[in-house]
Scaffold this motif. Structure first.
Motif, PDB file in Angstrom:
ATOM      1  N   TYR A 173      40.571  39.543  38.829  1.00 46.04           N
ATOM      2  CA  TYR A 173      41.630  40.257  39.545  1.00 46.04           C
ATOM      3  C   TYR A 173      42.525  41.082  38.613  1.00 46.04           C
ATOM      4  N   LYS A 176      40.887  44.410  37.758  1.00 48.33           N
ATOM      5  CA  LYS A 176      40.909  45.302  38.925  1.00 48.33           C
ATOM      6  C   LYS A 176      42.293  45.916  39.092  1.00 48.33           C
ATOM      7  N   ARG A 177      43.329  45.093  38.956  1.00 48.27           N
ATOM      8  CA  ARG A 177      44.690  45.601  39.096  1.00 48.27           C
ATOM      9  C   ARG A 177      45.040  46.537  37.949  1.00 48.27           C
ATOM     10  N   SER A 178      44.543  46.240  36.761  1.00 49.02           N
ATOM     11  CA  SER A 178      44.809  47.097  35.606  1.00 49.02           C
ATOM     12  C   SER A 178      44.250  48.500  35.830  1.00 49.02           C
ATOM     13  N   GLU A 179      43.026  48.561  36.369  1.00 51.49           N
ATOM     14  CA  GLU A 179      42.411  49.860  36.655  1.00 51.49           C
ATOM     15  C   GLU A 179      43.249  50.643  37.658  1.00 51.49           C
ATOM     16  N   GLN A 180      43.741  49.960  38.665  1.00 49.99           N
ATOM     17  CA  GLN A 180      44.572  50.633  39.665  1.00 49.99           C
ATOM     18  C   GLN A 180      45.863  51.158  39.056  1.00 49.99           C
ATOM     19  N   MET A 181      46.331  50.498  38.018  1.00 45.48           N
ATOM     20  CA  MET A 181      47.572  50.912  37.364  1.00 45.48           C
ATOM     21  C   MET A 181      47.328  51.916  36.241  1.00 45.48           C
TER      22      MET A 181
END
Length: 207
Positions: A173, A176-181
């Motif tokens: 997770y 995934k969140r890092s990519e979104q940021m």
């Protein structure tokens, strides 16, 4: 030809390594002494020379994991003379350990499997690792960077932060969140730990 590595005294380490490989490839549910023996290439009765049962083997791996974690944390604490910076480094080191030893990390926090109540050394090893964090918080208190009346609470909060980040990363997770940021997981971990330091010590630098 059947391997006989257990004859030269390395059976315990061989079995522990085989158990970790089995956990990584098939999960904790696949672990039994018979399966571990097969993975290690030794006879089915060989594990009983060192481990009374499955829980004893898993407990040994848990103890070893906490000892390694304590070493990671101790090295991180020694990397700087600034107690607040040391706290940040401890958080990063905690996550780093989980990334480099994922199977062991997952096992260490599954008491129903390693049964620490029957194996008190597991409790002691876990407490020793946590004590590195407690001592670092105490150093922060000693220099006036943290309030003494919140020391215990902050130690648990820091542990929860490190464990949460480690678990999120292992479960996919955090990346995934890092990519979104628009960033990467290691950078996000560093930013979060520094931000937490700034929140508990308003005068601390965030850069």
């Amino acid at each position: 030809m059947k391997r006989t590595s257990y004859h030269h005294g390395d059976l315990r380490a061989t079995l522990m390594d085989a158990c970790l490989r089995l956990i990584e490839s098939e999960g904790l549910a696949a672990v039994s002494l018979r399966r571990v023996a097969r993975e290690a290439g030794v006879s089915s009765g060989a594990p009983y020379h060192h481990f009374a049962d499955r829980a004893a083997l898993l407990s040994a791996l848990s103890i070893d994991g906490f000892q390694q974690l304590a070493a990671y944390l101790t090295a991180a604490r020694a990397s700087t003379t600034d107690p607040l910076q040391a706290l940040t480094e401890l958080g990063v080191a905690y996550v780093q350990f989980s990334r480099e030893h994922p199977a062991q990390f997952r096992l260490m926090f599954r008491p129903e499997l390693s049964q620490p109540d029957k194996h008190p050394d597991a409790h002691a090893a876990g407490d020793a690792a946590f004590d590195v964090l407690v001592e670092t918080v105490a150093e922060c208190v000693a220099v006036g960077a943290l309030p003494a009346d919140r020391a215990e609470t902050l130690a648990v909060a820091w542990w929860a932060l490190g464990h949460g980040l480690a678990s999120l990363w292992l479960d996919g997770y955090l990346e995934k969140r890092s990519e979104q940021m628009g960033t990467h997981a290691p950078e996000l971990v560093d930013a979060i730990t520094r931000t937490f330091t700034a929140l508990i010590t308003p005068d601390a630098p965030t850069g």
